[in-house]
Design an enzyme around this catalytic site. Sequence first.
Site, PDB file in Angstrom:
ATOM      1  CG  HIS A 181      52.510  45.830  44.852  1.00  0.00           C
ATOM      2  ND1 HIS A 181      51.867  44.653  45.316  1.00  0.00           N
ATOM      3  CD2 HIS A 181      53.720  46.017  45.046  1.00  0.00           C
ATOM      4  CE1 HIS A 181      52.836  44.103  46.213  1.00  0.00           C
ATOM      5  NE2 HIS A 181      53.992  44.819  45.836  1.00  0.00           N
ATOM      6  CG  ASP A 186      49.972  42.114  41.114  1.00  0.00           C
ATOM      7  OD1 ASP A 186      51.291  42.071  40.394  1.00  0.00           O
ATOM      8  OD2 ASP A 186      49.728  42.382  42.332  1.00  0.00           O
TER       9      ASP A 186
END
EC number: 3.1.13.-
Length: 218
Positions: A181, A186
Amino acid sequence: MAEKDEVNTLRARFRGFYPVVIDVETAGFNSGTDALLEIAAITLQMDHHGWLKTHKTLHFNIEPFPGSILQPEALIFNGIDPDNPLRYAVTEREALYELFTIVHQGIKDDDCHRAILVAHNAAFDHSFLMAAANRTKIKHNPFHPFATFDTAALSGLVLGQTVLLKACLTAGIPFNTSEAHSALYDAERTAELFCELVNRWKRLGGWTKVTTSSIHSV
């Protein structure tokens, strides 16, 4: 040693599209009203043997646009404090101007005609990128207005997994949940995953040669 001819190029492999991996962190789910808080982008390149790998990385913390909504549950989920001065946040326009400049250069260098967004659950990231581009009114958005490569869908087909964490682990890509996150982390994992999916298909013999004449613009 394989020559990097028309076959071993991004242009040939992706039909003239220049893939760019994008991940965003936001203050909600509505791209028209909720703030874009963080964006990371990773460009890709193909080596002389036709293997896909990561290339350049960009990352920006972004100031909420004027009048945007900050959903408390979204901020709890991603752990972002928009008011933290150590974020060194820039405006949407500053971030997208630099991103689009790099992407335009990549399109030119690889003789492609347009960028295509690669993301995990791509519709979400694409909607926020397009909304920010519309707000900033930057001319010549390099990204296709609706086409994407979604690694969630591709992973479901190839690996039987749709969650980024599980797809990465199934593909043999390490994944640290404590760093998840973050748009940068990511995006890095998504880029590795996309490269593995494309390269695995090549290893299995699924990518065949094409001629220049078979490559058309959309």
